[in-house]
Design an enzyme around this catalytic site. Structure first.
Site, mmCIF file in Angstrom:
data_model
loop_
_atom_site.group_PDB
_atom_site.id
_atom_site.type_symbol
_atom_site.label_atom_id
_atom_site.label_comp_id
_atom_site.label_asym_id
_atom_site.label_seq_id
_atom_site.Cartn_x
_atom_site.Cartn_y
_atom_site.Cartn_z
ATOM 1 N N HIS A 402 0.811 -1.225 0.000
ATOM 2 C CA HIS A 402 0.000 0.000 0.000
ATOM 3 C C HIS A 402 0.844 1.274 0.000
ATOM 4 O O HIS A 402 0.296 2.382 -0.061
ATOM 5 C CB HIS A 402 -0.952 0.004 1.200
ATOM 6 N N ASP A 406 -2.350 1.674 -4.566
ATOM 7 C CA ASP A 406 -3.572 2.000 -3.826
ATOM 8 C C ASP A 406 -4.690 1.053 -4.225
ATOM 9 O O ASP A 406 -4.535 0.177 -5.084
ATOM 10 C CB ASP A 406 -3.977 3.458 -4.049
#
Length: 430
Positions: A402, A406
């Site tokens: 992450h 995304d």
């Protein structure tokens, strides 16, 4: 002329290797390209050949030593090569008795073995963390001879010291002020029943895998997304064509090359999933090299790599997949076959798992798990309206880093892989 025989580079992310055994001793004559050393990394075992012909005059490291890439392992004297060859031939012709081997000297110790402190020695964060766990004081740590470059202390030095440690130097345990411990939760006690339970020491590869997995979880904030795909068309196509494929190409047709093909296409559509993170920079890889997490007979895990998967048709992918799988089963993978992956897949369905939450194979930023294919009743839309039909269904799960991937990128990529599998052309020729 004296030639330095160095630990060769084994791969992009491999910085050290363990010596398994020397096949030659000091005083032995070796030919160029003749294997004289066996080494092991966390990935694979390899034979290391001599680069020149000559006589081994010095061996600096022994079995089980962990040595950094580029370190001089031995010295080879290439002067008088012809004379040495003649002597070797003469010995072979005159006698069938194997001459006694010359014992290799012990490795050269760069630092004194006396318990003298080196207060100027550089101590890495890794060594500090090991010292904290083993309750080593800074004074005691500084007395350990270092075998790295310029006497630098390596983790193997610390572990070897701990093995033979009898009288620890009394002092305050080492602390790392940069990473203060915030938790006082005690380590849970392990109940061991003598006579019933048993202790199995991790082998070298399992230790490396454990370190790699912990490093990955500490480095990348993992997020996992899931989708379900209908692979009925793909299953039917394979069932109809696997025998023809075997006869025509002399290769087994498994689902894996189709999975690799779908992933490679999706990576080409979303190139930012094919990256690595270097501190504050993102390295976007041009090649699409798909790693296949593969279980070895020992139970350990290895990741052979299909290179440039996006440039190959299904037949070429099947050949690559089968070759790599066979080499894995026979523990016969070459270093170049396990290097350079930019994205990894793990077929957890092989073991009957419905789905999985795989750990990212560093330094990649995503890994795809493919669950078991199961038949079940599903509601489908036809020209006549909604109907219930028996379909072959499979879960896909994508774990991604992450920091740079995304939810939109991860979800879009995962959906694209699913689309390629669901829309597999049943008219694909073999």
């Amino acid at each position: 002329m004296i030639t330095e025989f160095k630990m060769p580079k084994m791969g992009e992310s491999i910085s050290e290797a363990t010596i398994i055994s020397w096949l030659k001793n000091v005083g032995d004559f070796v030919e160029a390209e003749e294997t004289i050393l066996e080494v092991a990394t966390d990935k694979v075992d390899s034979d290391v050949p001599a680069l020149v012909s000559g006589v081994i005059t010095e061996i600096r490291f022994q079995k089980d030593d962990v040595v950094e890439v580029g370190t001089v392992l031995a010295l080879i004297d290439s002067d008088g090569v012809q004379e040495a060859r003649s002597q070797k031939q003469e010995v072979v012709e005159k006698s069938s008795i194997t001459p006694s081997k010359v014992e290799a000297p012990q490795p050269e110790i760069r630092n004194s073995q006396l318990a003298t402190r080196n207060s100027d020695a550089f101590i890495s964060p890794l060594i500090i963390s090991i010292a904290q766990k083993e309750n080593l004081s800074i004074e005691e740590l500084q007395t350990i001879p270092g075998s790295g470059t310029d006497g630098r202390l390596q983790k193997s030095d610390v572990f070897n010291y701990l093995k033979n440690r009898k009288y620890p130097i009394q002092s305050k345990p080492i602390t790392d002020n940069r990473q203060p411990t915030t938790s006082s939760y005690p380590k849970p006690k392990i109940n061991f029943v003598e006579g019933k339970d048993r202790i199995v020491e991790m082998d070298r590869m399992r230790k490396m895998i454990a370190d790699h997995m912990v490093y990955s979880k500490q480095t990348s904030p993992h997020v996992t997304s899931y989708i379900e795909v209908d692979v009925t068309n793909l299953v039917n196509w394979r069932n109809e064509n696997k025998d023809k494929f075997q006869e025509k190409h002399n290769e087994k047709l498994t689902f894996t090359p189709v999975f690799v093909q779908a992933v490679a296409k999706a990576v080409a559509d979303f190139p930012m999933i094919n990256v690595s993170v270097d501190e504050k920079n993102i390295i976007v890889h041009n090649d699409i090299n798909i790693g296949m997490a593969t279980a070895l007979p020992s139970g350990n895990l290895i990741v052979p790599v299909v290179k440039n998967a996006n440039e190959k048709d299904l037949v070429a992918l099947a050949k690559d997949v089968n070759t790599l799988a066979e080499a894995s089963r026979n523990n016969n993978l070459k270093p170049e076959q396990i290097q350079g992956s930019t994205f990894t897949i793990s077929n957890v369905g092989t073991f009957g798992s419905l789905m999985g939450t795989p750990i990212i194979n560093q330094p990649e930023v995503a890994i795809l798990a493919l669950g078991i294919i199961k038949k079940r009743p599903e509601v489908i839309t036809t020209e006549k309206g909604d109907e219930i039909a028996i379909r072959s269904m499979m879960y896909l799960s994508l774990s991604f880093d992450h920091r740079v991937v995304d939810g939109f990128l991860g979800g879009s990529f995962l959906r694209k892989v699913g689309d390629y599998l669901e829309q597999f052309d049943a008219n694909t020729t073999i």
